[in-house]
Design a protein around this motif. Sequence first.
Motif, PDB file in Angstrom:
ATOM      1  N   UNK A 111       0.818  -1.189   0.000  1.00 15.62           N
ATOM      2  CA  UNK A 111       0.000   0.000   0.000  1.00 15.62           C
ATOM      3  C   UNK A 111       0.871   1.266   0.000  1.00 15.62           C
ATOM      4  N   UNK A 112       1.964   1.206   0.734  1.00 12.02           N
ATOM      5  CA  UNK A 112       2.838   2.379   0.819  1.00 12.02           C
ATOM      6  C   UNK A 112       3.468   2.706  -0.536  1.00 12.02           C
ATOM      7  N   UNK A 113       3.699   1.702  -1.348  1.00 12.67           N
ATOM      8  CA  UNK A 113       4.244   1.958  -2.684  1.00 12.67           C
ATOM      9  C   UNK A 113       3.235   2.707  -3.543  1.00 12.67           C
ATOM     10  N   UNK A 114       1.951   2.449  -3.334  1.00 16.19           N
ATOM     11  CA  UNK A 114       0.914   3.127  -4.108  1.00 16.19           C
ATOM     12  C   UNK A 114       0.674   4.550  -3.617  1.00 16.19           C
ATOM     13  N   UNK A 115       0.845   4.764  -2.329  1.00 13.93           N
ATOM     14  CA  UNK A 115       0.602   6.076  -1.725  1.00 13.93           C
ATOM     15  C   UNK A 115       1.774   6.381  -0.791  1.00 13.93           C
ATOM     16  N   UNK A 116       2.906   6.740  -1.387  1.00 14.65           N
ATOM     17  CA  UNK A 116       4.162   6.824  -0.651  1.00 14.65           C
ATOM     18  C   UNK A 116       4.225   7.888   0.440  1.00 14.65           C
ATOM     19  N   UNK A 117       3.280   8.818   0.472  1.00 14.58           N
ATOM     20  CA  UNK A 117       3.284   9.857   1.501  1.00 14.58           C
ATOM     21  C   UNK A 117       2.169   9.667   2.525  1.00 14.58           C
ATOM     22  N   UNK A 118       1.543   8.507   2.542  1.00  8.63           N
ATOM     23  CA  UNK A 118       0.457   8.240   3.468  1.00  8.63           C
ATOM     24  C   UNK A 118       1.037   7.921   4.857  1.00  8.63           C
ATOM     25  N   UNK A 119       0.840   8.835   5.779  1.00  5.50           N
ATOM     26  CA  UNK A 119       1.418   8.690   7.119  1.00  5.50           C
ATOM     27  C   UNK A 119       0.857   7.486   7.868  1.00  5.50           C
ATOM     28  N   UNK A 120      -0.390   7.146   7.631  1.00  6.70           N
ATOM     29  CA  UNK A 120      -0.991   5.991   8.297  1.00  6.70           C
ATOM     30  C   UNK A 120      -0.302   4.698   7.840  1.00  6.70           C
ATOM     31  N   UNK A 121      -0.055   4.571   6.540  1.00  5.63           N
ATOM     32  CA  UNK A 121       0.643   3.389   6.029  1.00  5.63           C
ATOM     33  C   UNK A 121       2.078   3.336   6.545  1.00  5.63           C
ATOM     34  N   UNK A 122       2.712   4.495   6.642  1.00  2.12           N
ATOM     35  CA  UNK A 122       4.066   4.553   7.195  1.00  2.12           C
ATOM     36  C   UNK A 122       4.068   4.016   8.621  1.00  2.12           C
ATOM     37  N   UNK A 123       3.097   4.480   9.398  1.00  2.00           N
ATOM     38  CA  UNK A 123       2.986   4.040  10.788  1.00  2.00           C
ATOM     39  C   UNK A 123       2.753   2.534  10.864  1.00  2.00           C
ATOM     40  N   UNK A 124       1.830   2.031  10.067  1.00  2.00           N
ATOM     41  CA  UNK A 124       1.515   0.599  10.103  1.00  2.00           C
ATOM     42  C   UNK A 124       2.725  -0.254   9.757  1.00  2.00           C
ATOM     43  N   UNK A 125       3.483   0.139   8.758  1.00  2.00           N
ATOM     44  CA  UNK A 125       4.676  -0.622   8.387  1.00  2.00           C
ATOM     45  C   UNK A 125       5.712  -0.574   9.500  1.00  2.00           C
ATOM     46  N   UNK A 126       5.949   0.599  10.039  1.00  2.00           N
ATOM     47  CA  UNK A 126       6.925   0.724  11.122  1.00  2.00           C
ATOM     48  C   UNK A 126       6.497  -0.092  12.326  1.00  2.00           C
ATOM     49  N   UNK A 127       5.237  -0.019  12.669  1.00  2.00           N
ATOM     50  CA  UNK A 127       4.711  -0.789  13.811  1.00  2.00           C
ATOM     51  C   UNK A 127       4.869  -2.288  13.568  1.00  2.00           C
ATOM     52  N   UNK A 128       4.568  -2.744  12.357  1.00  2.00           N
ATOM     53  CA  UNK A 128       4.736  -4.148  12.006  1.00  2.00           C
ATOM     54  C   UNK A 128       6.188  -4.581  12.199  1.00  2.00           C
ATOM     55  N   UNK A 129       7.118  -3.776  11.735  1.00  2.00           N
ATOM     56  CA  UNK A 129       8.534  -4.118  11.854  1.00  2.00           C
ATOM     57  C   UNK A 129       8.983  -4.172  13.310  1.00  2.00           C
ATOM     58  N   UNK A 130       8.450  -3.294  14.153  1.00  2.00           N
ATOM     59  CA  UNK A 130       8.825  -3.335  15.567  1.00  2.00           C
ATOM     60  C   UNK A 130       8.269  -4.582  16.239  1.00  2.00           C
ATOM     61  N   UNK A 131       7.031  -4.927  15.914  1.00  2.00           N
ATOM     62  CA  UNK A 131       6.414  -6.128  16.503  1.00  2.00           C
ATOM     63  C   UNK A 131       7.171  -7.383  16.071  1.00  2.00           C
ATOM     64  N   UNK A 132       7.645  -7.392  14.837  1.00  2.00           N
ATOM     65  CA  UNK A 132       8.411  -8.531  14.319  1.00  2.00           C
ATOM     66  C   UNK A 132       9.875  -8.500  14.773  1.00  2.00           C
ATOM     67  N   UNK A 133      10.262  -7.445  15.498  1.00  2.00           N
ATOM     68  CA  UNK A 133      11.613  -7.269  16.021  1.00  2.00           C
ATOM     69  C   UNK A 133      12.667  -7.266  14.904  1.00  2.00           C
ATOM     70  N   UNK A 134      12.395  -6.527  13.864  1.00  2.00           N
ATOM     71  CA  UNK A 134      13.296  -6.416  12.718  1.00  2.00           C
ATOM     72  C   UNK A 134      14.012  -5.063  12.818  1.00  2.00           C
TER      73      UNK A 134
END
Length: 62
Positions: free
Chosen positions: A1-24
């Motif tokens: 989704x972020x590739x389609x809407x690269x400035x969407x702050x909500x998608x940025x947050x979701x990806x970052x949150x996912x990476x933290x939960x996955x401990x990456x």
Amino acid sequence: MLELDEFNEHYMYLLLRFLTVQNKKQECVRCYERIKRKLKEELGVPIPDKIVKVYADYMIHV
């Protein structure tokens, strides 16, 4: 989704949150740097507090 809407702050947050939960940690750092580059450097807008908080909280605990 972020590739389609690269400035969407909500998608940025979701990806970052996912990476933290996955401990990456390296991917999380790269993601945050991309967010910072997109928002601060390209658009000149501050990084949303919820993104800064999730990143800072994660970095404190790893």
